[in-house]
Write a protein that holds these residues in place. Sequence first.
Motif, PDB file in Angstrom:
ATOM      1  N   ALA A 108       0.887  -1.193  -0.028  1.00 56.73           N
ATOM      2  CA  ALA A 108      -0.125  -0.138  -0.073  1.00 56.73           C
ATOM      3  C   ALA A 108       0.999   1.232   0.118  1.00 56.73           C
ATOM      4  N   VAL A 109       1.919   1.288   0.835  1.00 58.41           N
ATOM      5  CA  VAL A 109       2.752   2.396   0.926  1.00 58.41           C
ATOM      6  C   VAL A 109       3.443   2.715  -0.428  1.00 58.41           C
ATOM      7  N   ALA A 110       3.821   1.559  -1.230  1.00 62.39           N
ATOM      8  CA  ALA A 110       4.632   1.617  -2.694  1.00 62.39           C
ATOM      9  C   ALA A 110       3.584   2.244  -3.561  1.00 62.39           C
ATOM     10  N   GLY A 111       2.338   1.708  -3.352  1.00 65.91           N
ATOM     11  CA  GLY A 111       1.462   2.173  -4.293  1.00 65.91           C
ATOM     12  C   GLY A 111       1.022   3.648  -4.035  1.00 65.91           C
ATOM     13  N   GLY A 112       0.894   4.076  -2.627  1.00 70.89           N
ATOM     14  CA  GLY A 112       0.727   5.384  -2.460  1.00 70.89           C
ATOM     15  C   GLY A 112       1.621   6.346  -2.801  1.00 70.89           C
ATOM     16  N   ARG A 113       2.950   5.933  -2.607  1.00 69.82           N
ATOM     17  CA  ARG A 113       4.041   6.745  -3.041  1.00 69.82           C
ATOM     18  C   ARG A 113       4.094   7.237  -4.539  1.00 69.82           C
ATOM     19  N   SER A 114       3.739   6.335  -5.385  1.00 69.15           N
ATOM     20  CA  SER A 114       3.549   6.676  -6.886  1.00 69.15           C
ATOM     21  C   SER A 114       2.066   7.484  -6.942  1.00 69.15           C
ATOM     22  N   ALA A 115       1.167   7.277  -6.301  1.00 66.34           N
ATOM     23  CA  ALA A 115       0.261   8.137  -6.553  1.00 66.34           C
ATOM     24  C   ALA A 115       0.290   9.580  -5.801  1.00 66.34           C
ATOM     25  N   PHE A 116       0.969   9.641  -4.802  1.00 64.29           N
ATOM     26  CA  PHE A 116       1.588  10.845  -4.147  1.00 64.29           C
ATOM     27  C   PHE A 116       2.229  11.764  -5.322  1.00 64.29           C
ATOM     28  N   GLN A 117       3.082  11.144  -5.947  1.00 66.75           N
ATOM     29  CA  GLN A 117       3.921  11.929  -6.954  1.00 66.75           C
ATOM     30  C   GLN A 117       3.173  12.340  -8.019  1.00 66.75           C
ATOM     31  N   VAL A 118       2.090  11.550  -8.455  1.00 67.31           N
ATOM     32  CA  VAL A 118       1.152  12.236  -9.410  1.00 67.31           C
ATOM     33  C   VAL A 118       0.241  13.263  -8.978  1.00 67.31           C
ATOM     34  N   HIS A 119      -0.369  12.990  -7.684  1.00 67.94           N
ATOM     35  CA  HIS A 119      -1.432  13.877  -7.355  1.00 67.94           C
ATOM     36  C   HIS A 119      -1.092  14.959  -6.617  1.00 67.94           C
ATOM     37  N   CYS A 120      -0.149  14.920  -5.656  1.00 71.05           N
ATOM     38  CA  CYS A 120       0.130  15.379  -4.351  1.00 71.05           C
ATOM     39  C   CYS A 120       1.186  16.448  -4.330  1.00 71.05           C
ATOM     40  N   SER A 121       2.442  15.913  -5.043  1.00 71.74           N
ATOM     41  CA  SER A 121       3.789  16.436  -5.005  1.00 71.74           C
ATOM     42  C   SER A 121       3.686  17.913  -5.503  1.00 71.74           C
TER      43      SER A 121
END
Length: 303
Positions: free
Chosen positions: A109-122
Amino acid sequence: MANKRIDEPTGTETVGHEWDGIEELDTPMPRWWLWTLYATIVWGVIYVILYPAWPLINKATEGVLGWSSRGELAEEMSVVDQARTTVREELARIPIERLPENSELFGQAVAGGRSAFQVHCSQCHGSGAAGSQTLGYPNLNDDDWLWGGDLKAIEYTLVNGIRAPGVNDTRMSVMPPFEGAFDADQLTAVTNHVLSLSGKAPSTASGAQLYQDNCSVCHGPAGEGNRELGAPRLNDAIWLYGSSPEQLRAQILNPKMGRMPHWSGRLDPVTIKMLSAYVWSLGGGEEFVEVAEDPAVEVDEEP
């Protein structure tokens, strides 16, 4: 051919030509080399028959095995997609507060969330989630949370946003502007008292009284903050909009209040859960404490 002769020192026939007294020996190829050459020729013929080899106008010859690099990639991607689907199904079933109990699933979950964070939150919080004090984007690596830092609280914030227009359950807090409420001396006194809560300035009796009368109802008597109201803690060293007296006075007179979009409907629930796990794992995440309802306390429900 007429000039060929046997070289006496080596006993090897020459190739028949000579240049400036130098002749070339016609030494036979080693047997092992010849057999290797023949084997590669045979292997090349077999490969051309079995695998794609000759380019055509729109494609290549397919080969009797029907193999292609695109087909192999499609099979590998199918396996990955199936594994990913299995993980997402498990994430959809497990309550978010129970996620840390399954270390393998939590890591995925953390690995998937890290990728999503770079796309949507960074774009706002930065690639390392350090935020920006200049722009008022909070640092997600520390343990200062306006609304709570456990997994459920983070997920709720992501789902409903902060001051998100049109969302009934969005996080909402309002600090009134104190423009005109204080004269210059009072503004300095209350500013110094707020700074004194974190040891940054001396306080005065008048500043303490002004704080108690105007600020303590939300921020707490000792500046401990109030997560139910989204009122920030004032007695630590973490400041969203700056900690200088000038920045603090500006915040008192005309407060800045940030906004975060809601992600419900934009991201699926599993991706939001993975994002919550990643943000929680950055270092400031808190343990979830379930509060049992007291059956003796009656709650009046609105009609």
